[in-house]
Design an enzyme around this catalytic site. Sequence first.
Site, mmCIF file in Angstrom:
data_model
loop_
_atom_site.group_PDB
_atom_site.id
_atom_site.type_symbol
_atom_site.label_atom_id
_atom_site.label_comp_id
_atom_site.label_asym_id
_atom_site.label_seq_id
_atom_site.Cartn_x
_atom_site.Cartn_y
_atom_site.Cartn_z
ATOM 1 N N ALA A 84 4.567 4.826 -4.201
ATOM 2 C CA ALA A 84 4.398 4.239 -5.445
ATOM 3 C C ALA A 84 3.302 4.776 -6.299
ATOM 4 C CB ALA A 84 4.080 2.595 -5.253
ATOM 5 N N GLN A 124 0.753 -1.140 0.105
ATOM 6 C CA GLN A 124 -0.034 0.203 -0.109
ATOM 7 C C GLN A 124 0.723 1.191 -0.046
ATOM 8 O OE1 GLN A 124 -3.138 0.748 -0.364
ATOM 9 N NE2 GLN A 124 -4.004 -1.328 -0.372
ATOM 10 N N SER A 125 1.833 1.094 -0.888
ATOM 11 C CA SER A 125 2.819 2.375 -0.806
ATOM 12 C C SER A 125 2.215 3.639 -1.502
ATOM 13 C CB SER A 125 3.844 1.955 -1.759
ATOM 14 O OG SER A 125 4.745 3.070 -2.061
ATOM 15 N N ASN A 126 2.398 4.879 -0.810
ATOM 16 C CA ASN A 126 1.852 6.152 -1.228
ATOM 17 C C ASN A 126 2.734 6.511 -2.023
ATOM 18 O OD1 ASN A 126 -0.294 6.399 0.874
ATOM 19 N ND2 ASN A 126 1.229 6.660 2.429
#
Length: 343
Positions: free
Chosen positions: A85, A81-83
Amino acid sequence: MVQLARFPRYSLGHFPTPLEPLTRLTDKLRQAYPHVPSLWIKRDDCTGLATGGNKTRKLEFLVAEALHEGADTLITQGATQSNHARQTAAAAARAGMSCMLLLEKRQERDDEYEHSGNVLLDELLGAKIAGRLPAGTDMQAAMEDLAKDLRAAGKRPYVIPGGGSSPVGALGYVACAQELETAPVAIDWIVHATGSAGTQAGLLAGLGALHSNARVLGISVRHKEDNQAQTVHELARRTAACFGAADMVSPDAVHVDDRWVGGGYGVPTDATVAAIRTLATTEGILLDPVYTGKAFAGLLGSIAEGRFTARQNVVFLHTGGSSGLFGYRSAFSQPPGGSAQAR
């Protein structure tokens, strides 16, 4: 004054971001604690790029360097859930580039976590998820291997480290330091989530060069305090060296609190959930379960402990990430409860 104009920059965000008083929250806390500072929030969740966030500042400098080098593809990595990315995918779309993402499975959660929230947005923005790798993978090496394959296929990739946290990326938070230094109030403390270290390092490099009296408190979301402080200091010096101010960053200026990590990166605690509910119900502002929720829990805990004085101005730097809430519905399925001071 740091002359950032001499560094290439590709416009991606809405700057300066708002600085708003947290009036209702401040009044509520003053009913419970004797030494509550005046609370403010720096709205870097409002940077405007695909729901916003702190990585937009970094990407303005990183994308500019990539374009200068003739790159046609951005490669980066992060947790599922990378912001970072998500914002990199949006930046690539804006700049007319391809985007390849490597996602690390740092925890096992449900199907919502694996496919909704930021992951849904990654794909909607046109990025290709090139791999979902197990926890503990050397993600930098994995990116370099992917870049090698792309070069062999005739592409021109540019590799962005996790979180955009390099001296070039951290220049984005030198710019933020300049904004804060011209705020209408004298800022005593800036509190924020510290993870890949670029945000805190950039702030310290900028504030040091500006001879600011503002101090920075990073609430760690992953690493132990000593290790995080060392990483932040090293990157802050490297960032400041870009404009000849490396000696302006003292180790004593690095403040990190690791007491709010809980069960690990991306694992929200009762305090995280309570902090998110508190800001949502007092100010109508959404935080996220991975970064800003833990950081805000740390801020509330610091207030309860008396770390600040009533005469101080404390700014919470909102680094974004609310789209990640949709991957954590189960964390909010229980009735409100717990304490914002619980670890």
